[in-house]
Design an enzyme around this catalytic site. Sequence first.
Site, short mmCIF file in Angstrom:
data_model
loop_
_atom_site.label_atom_id
_atom_site.label_comp_id
_atom_site.label_asym_id
_atom_site.label_seq_id
_atom_site.Cartn_x
_atom_site.Cartn_y
_atom_site.Cartn_z
N CYS A 94 12.03 0.26 -3.99
CA CYS A 94 11.06 -0.79 -4.34
C CYS A 94 10.31 -0.50 -5.65
O CYS A 94 10.87 -0.62 -6.73
CB CYS A 94 10.11 -1.01 -3.18
SG CYS A 94 9.28 -2.61 -3.27
N HIS A 194 12.49 -0.32 2.38
CA HIS A 194 11.46 0.72 2.55
C HIS A 194 11.65 1.60 3.77
O HIS A 194 12.50 1.34 4.61
CB HIS A 194 10.11 0.03 2.74
CG HIS A 194 9.39 -0.21 1.47
ND1 HIS A 194 8.88 0.78 0.70
CD2 HIS A 194 9.11 -1.38 0.84
CE1 HIS A 194 8.29 0.26 -0.35
NE2 HIS A 194 8.42 -1.05 -0.30
N1 GLN Z 1 4.54 -3.56 -6.82
C1 GLN Z 1 5.84 -4.01 -6.55
C2 GLN Z 1 5.95 -5.42 -6.05
O1 GLN Z 1 5.10 -5.92 -5.32
C3 GLN Z 1 6.49 -3.03 -5.61
C4 GLN Z 1 5.94 -3.07 -4.21
C5 GLN Z 1 6.50 -2.05 -3.30
O2 GLN Z 1 6.93 -0.95 -3.69
N2 GLN Z 1 6.47 -2.37 -2.01
O3 GLN Z 1 6.93 -6.06 -6.40
#
Ligand code: GLN
Length: 245
Positions: A94, A194
Amino acid sequence: MELNICHLYPDILNLYGDRGNIITMNRRLEDRGIRVNIEECSIGQPLDIDRHDIFFIGGGQDFEQEVLLRDLAAGKGRDIRSAVEDEKVFLAICGGYQMLGQYYKTWDGSQLDFIGAINIHTIGAKERMIGNYMFRTTPESSGSVVVGFENHSGKTYLGEDVAPLGMVLKGYGNNGEDQTEGARYKNVFATYSHGSLLPKNPVLCDFILQTALIRKYDSAEPLAPLDDALENNAHCYMEQRLQKG
Ligand code: GLN
């Protein structure tokens, strides 16, 4: 045999138990009698890319990604680019995935210039893409069904020289538009999935480990099978739930 794993920015990029991926890699290697060393590298600490075989980068919110910009610009970005080109294995989740790319334009208008280790870019959308999801990895990345959880506002688009990690079966993936999920470039495995990505997707985990062993030892034997009854139960439960929903 021995593999050295580097956990990058463990104190900053670690959403939803992303660290569990390190625990899983460690366990699945040790169960096969392969030694594992795990080191952490965060802001202000030098990164010695030659020491490590696998680099892990977890997810983080826009704020945390911004916090890292200076450290990346001070040298780690260049080191990570070299490691990627040297075909070291990366697993990036992510926010860590987005960070390997060219830039991220957040939904509220700021631009974060990232390190350009892989040719992708990310554009923030006001609506977040959240939920359990699944995708099938390409044959080059194990050809298995992966179940996971995504939560991002960034929509990621792949450049021509970057393959998707897989194609979405349920959920959003990279951008909710072109069915692609994640990225595969050289030995970089990047995904929006995740938390317990590897514990409940043992086929992908072993594929990543095998890639690192082949990179290091050239003629690595196939990994000995493990008793994956629990892992497969968790995987199948979620796969069936997503298929019904
Ligand atoms: N900040 C990024 C987004 O919202 C990644 C979020 C995350 O790692 N869950 O796209």
